[in-house]
Design a protein around this motif. Structure first.
Motif, PDB file in Angstrom:
ATOM      1  N   CYS A   1       0.796  -1.231   0.000  1.00  0.00           N
ATOM      2  CA  CYS A   1       0.000   0.000   0.000  1.00  0.00           C
ATOM      3  C   CYS A   1       0.826   1.278   0.000  1.00  0.00           C
ATOM      4  N   GLU A   2       2.066   1.218   0.453  1.00  0.00           N
ATOM      5  CA  GLU A   2       2.830   2.461   0.579  1.00  0.00           C
ATOM      6  C   GLU A   2       3.229   3.068  -0.761  1.00  0.00           C
TER       7      GLU A   2
ATOM      8  N   VAL B   1       1.635   5.492   4.678  1.00  0.00           N
ATOM      9  CA  VAL B   1       0.739   4.667   5.497  1.00  0.00           C
ATOM     10  C   VAL B   1       1.025   4.940   6.969  1.00  0.00           C
TER      11      VAL B   1
ATOM     12  N   TYR C   1      -4.096   5.943   5.915  1.00  0.00           N
ATOM     13  CA  TYR C   1      -3.120   6.815   5.274  1.00  0.00           C
ATOM     14  C   TYR C   1      -3.068   8.156   5.985  1.00  0.00           C
TER      15      TYR C   1
ATOM     16  N   ASP D   1      -4.429   9.895  -0.610  1.00  0.00           N
ATOM     17  CA  ASP D   1      -3.635   8.680  -0.795  1.00  0.00           C
ATOM     18  C   ASP D   1      -4.513   7.434  -0.648  1.00  0.00           C
TER      19      ASP D   1
ATOM     20  N   CYS E   1      -5.140   4.483  -3.388  1.00  0.00           N
ATOM     21  CA  CYS E   1      -5.010   3.062  -3.064  1.00  0.00           C
ATOM     22  C   CYS E   1      -6.244   2.288  -3.520  1.00  0.00           C
TER      23      CYS E   1
END
Length: 92
Positions: free
Chosen positions: A17-18, A23, A45, A50, A54
């Motif tokens: 996810c980063e 995150v 996040y 962001d 995602c």
């Protein structure tokens, strides 16, 4: 995120996810009886934009042989039952 492989760690999900932003937290719930992950999780996040990136990037994406479902979390309604009661709550 849902349909996460049961063997996936919080670190793996964070790395996944980063790439969409910074995150701040990853939480993968564990079943109380089986002590195994439930197959879904929450990623927080720093910036809401962001989180949107995602959802766009990971919804329908393959991860460790599974197709992920990504969506924004929704608040529980105010009348939702509490998750757990403690022993002290039961005695009162």
């Amino acid at each position: 995120l849902s349909n996460i492989p049961y063997g996936a760690s919080e670190e793996k999900i964070e790395r996944l996810c980063e790439k969409y932003g910074s995150v701040s937290e990853v939480h993968l719930p564990i079943d109380a009886k089986s002590r195994k992950r439930k197959g879904f999780g929450f990623v927080t996040y720093v910036l809401p934009s962001d989180a949107d990136a995602c959802v766009e990037g990971l919804h329908g994406a393959a991860f460790e042989g599974r197709v992920l479902t990504a969506k924004r979390a929704e608040m529980r309604p105010a009348d939702h039952a509490p998750i757990r009661r403690t022993f002290a709550d039961k005695r009162a």
